[in-house]
Design a protein around this motif. Structure first.
Motif, short mmCIF file in Angstrom:
data_model
loop_
_atom_site.label_atom_id
_atom_site.label_comp_id
_atom_site.label_asym_id
_atom_site.label_seq_id
_atom_site.Cartn_x
_atom_site.Cartn_y
_atom_site.Cartn_z
N THR A 75 -27.56 95.15 5.25
CA THR A 75 -26.14 95.42 5.03
C THR A 75 -25.35 94.16 4.69
O THR A 75 -24.60 94.12 3.71
CB THR A 75 -25.52 96.09 6.27
N ALA A 76 -25.50 93.11 5.50
CA ALA A 76 -24.75 91.88 5.26
C ALA A 76 -25.13 91.24 3.93
O ALA A 76 -24.29 90.66 3.24
CB ALA A 76 -24.98 90.90 6.41
N GLY A 77 -26.38 91.37 3.56
CA GLY A 77 -26.82 90.78 2.31
C GLY A 77 -26.25 91.46 1.09
O GLY A 77 -26.01 90.83 0.05
N GLU A 78 -25.99 92.75 1.21
CA GLU A 78 -25.45 93.51 0.07
C GLU A 78 -24.08 93.02 -0.35
O GLU A 78 -23.63 93.26 -1.47
CB GLU A 78 -25.42 95.00 0.44
N THR A 79 -23.40 92.31 0.56
CA THR A 79 -22.09 91.76 0.24
C THR A 79 -22.17 90.77 -0.92
O THR A 79 -21.21 90.59 -1.67
CB THR A 79 -21.51 91.03 1.48
#
Length: 213
Positions: A67-71
């Motif tokens: 999730t955080a990487g998709e930012t």
């Protein structure tokens, strides 16, 4: 495709995309980059890329979510202005504060857990095994009565053990006794003085040996 400018700013103050160890957030961003970044223009991304690449064999087993990487996954064809707007929205200082607060919270929890375990841990009681020699006045001293007198001494932290008579010459035998004492509760000097109060039987006492348990 990763937004490398945004990722560069993010990694300028962090080692990973999220948290303090490699995670799936790093993996998803790493896989979106087609080749190693230029170390001159993107030094922080290049450093991070090489580090995550070293975990290639372990990518599938790394913890966390993507999730955080998709930012950091953006559209390469998006206008530069939009990319700039995205960069403006990155609250570097706010994120640092959040990370610092989380790190302090975890540290406080660990300290509290350690303190609790230490408080609940049973205190080690220091004990010693003592070999005590008790010498009578002469060969006519009633050694059975002498031993009974010595064993009549009772106090917390004192445990009498085995005994034997040992010849010391001229038909005289000394009483050699083994005992266990708790160091904080029993003074061997005071114990010897107490034994020597049996003046009808005891001439002197000596500590032949002492060993910590």
């Amino acid at each position: 495709m990763a937004d490398l400018a945004k990722l560069e700013q993010h990694l300028a103050t962090r080692s990973y995309v999220e948290g303090y160890t490699p995670s799936q957030a790093d993996v998803v961003v790493f896989k979106s980059i087609s080749s190693a970044p230029n170390a001159e223009t993107l030094p922080h991304v290049a450093r991070w890329y090489t580090h995550i690449q070293s975990y290639a064999a372990e990518h599938a087993s790394l913890p966390g979510s993507s999730t955080a990487g998709e930012t950091f996954l953006g559209d390469a064809s998006a206008p530069a202005a939009a990319a700039a707007d995205d960069d403006d929205e990155v609250d570097l200082f706010g994120s640092d504060d959040d990370d610092d607060a989380e790190a302090e919270r975890i540290k406080a929890e660990r300290v509290a857990e350690y303190t609790k375990k230490k408080a609940n841990k049973p205190k080690t009681i220091a004990k010693s095994v003592v070999t005590l020699d008790v010498k009578p006045w002469d060969d006519e001293t009633d050694m059975a009565a002498l031993e009974a007198a010595v064993r009549s001494i009772e106090k917390p932290g004192l445990l009498w053990g085995s005994s034997k008579l040992v010849a010391i010459g001229y038909g005289i035998r000394k009483l050699q006794m083994t005992l266990v004492v708790e160091d904080d509760l029993v003074s061997t000097d005071e114990l010897q003085e107490q034994i020597q109060e049996f003046e009808d039987y005891v001439q002197s006492t000596d500590i032949a040996a002492m060993q910590k348990l």
